[in-house]
Design a protein around this motif. Sequence first.
Motif, PDB file in Angstrom:
ATOM      1  N   ASP A  67      16.126  53.909  40.956  1.00  0.00           N
ATOM      2  CA  ASP A  67      15.305  53.979  42.170  1.00  0.00           C
ATOM      3  C   ASP A  67      14.837  55.406  42.425  1.00  0.00           C
ATOM      4  O   ASP A  67      13.676  55.640  42.786  1.00  0.00           O
ATOM      5  CB  ASP A  67      16.090  53.467  43.385  1.00  0.00           C
ATOM      6  CG  ASP A  67      16.301  51.966  43.350  1.00  0.00           C
ATOM      7  OD1 ASP A  67      15.589  51.265  42.593  1.00  0.00           O
ATOM      8  OD2 ASP A  67      17.196  51.491  44.082  1.00  0.00           O
ATOM      9  N   GLN A  71      10.918  56.801  42.538  1.00  0.00           N
ATOM     10  CA  GLN A  71      10.377  57.467  43.723  1.00  0.00           C
ATOM     11  C   GLN A  71       9.861  58.868  43.413  1.00  0.00           C
ATOM     12  O   GLN A  71       8.943  59.352  44.056  1.00  0.00           O
ATOM     13  CB  GLN A  71      11.442  57.575  44.807  1.00  0.00           C
ATOM     14  CG  GLN A  71      11.811  56.249  45.405  1.00  0.00           C
ATOM     15  CD  GLN A  71      12.984  56.379  46.376  1.00  0.00           C
ATOM     16  OE1 GLN A  71      13.502  57.473  46.608  1.00  0.00           O
ATOM     17  NE2 GLN A  71      13.405  55.251  46.924  1.00  0.00           N
ATOM     18  N   HIS A  72      10.455  59.532  42.411  1.00  0.00           N
ATOM     19  CA  HIS A  72      10.123  60.929  42.140  1.00  0.00           C
ATOM     20  C   HIS A  72       9.356  61.130  40.845  1.00  0.00           C
ATOM     21  O   HIS A  72       9.236  62.255  40.374  1.00  0.00           O
ATOM     22  CB  HIS A  72      11.409  61.765  42.121  1.00  0.00           C
ATOM     23  CG  HIS A  72      12.035  61.865  43.460  1.00  0.00           C
ATOM     24  ND1 HIS A  72      12.938  60.930  43.912  1.00  0.00           N
ATOM     25  CD2 HIS A  72      11.882  62.768  44.455  1.00  0.00           C
ATOM     26  CE1 HIS A  72      13.313  61.248  45.127  1.00  0.00           C
ATOM     27  NE2 HIS A  72      12.697  62.358  45.483  1.00  0.00           N
TER      28      HIS A  72
END
Length: 76
Positions: A67, A71-72
């Motif tokens: 996750d 997200q990054h």
Amino acid sequence: MEHTPASFEVPELEKILAKKKKRYVGYEEGMALYSMRKISFRKLAQEAHALLRIKKMAIVDLDILDDYLEQHRSNN
């Protein structure tokens, strides 16, 4: 003689993919799954807050780590 196309098999790939289904892994397994060195993998796990310490053992929660990476990730 019949010509058949050569098949390309990676014998270790199935083992690695089977390990990917695990939620928690140690450093060695995580390093192999993500193709990273130990220090880089450990730092990434710490940044993602995916590192769990149980007594003297450290394990990484792959769900949290994945996750975090999603997200990054860079859209370059």
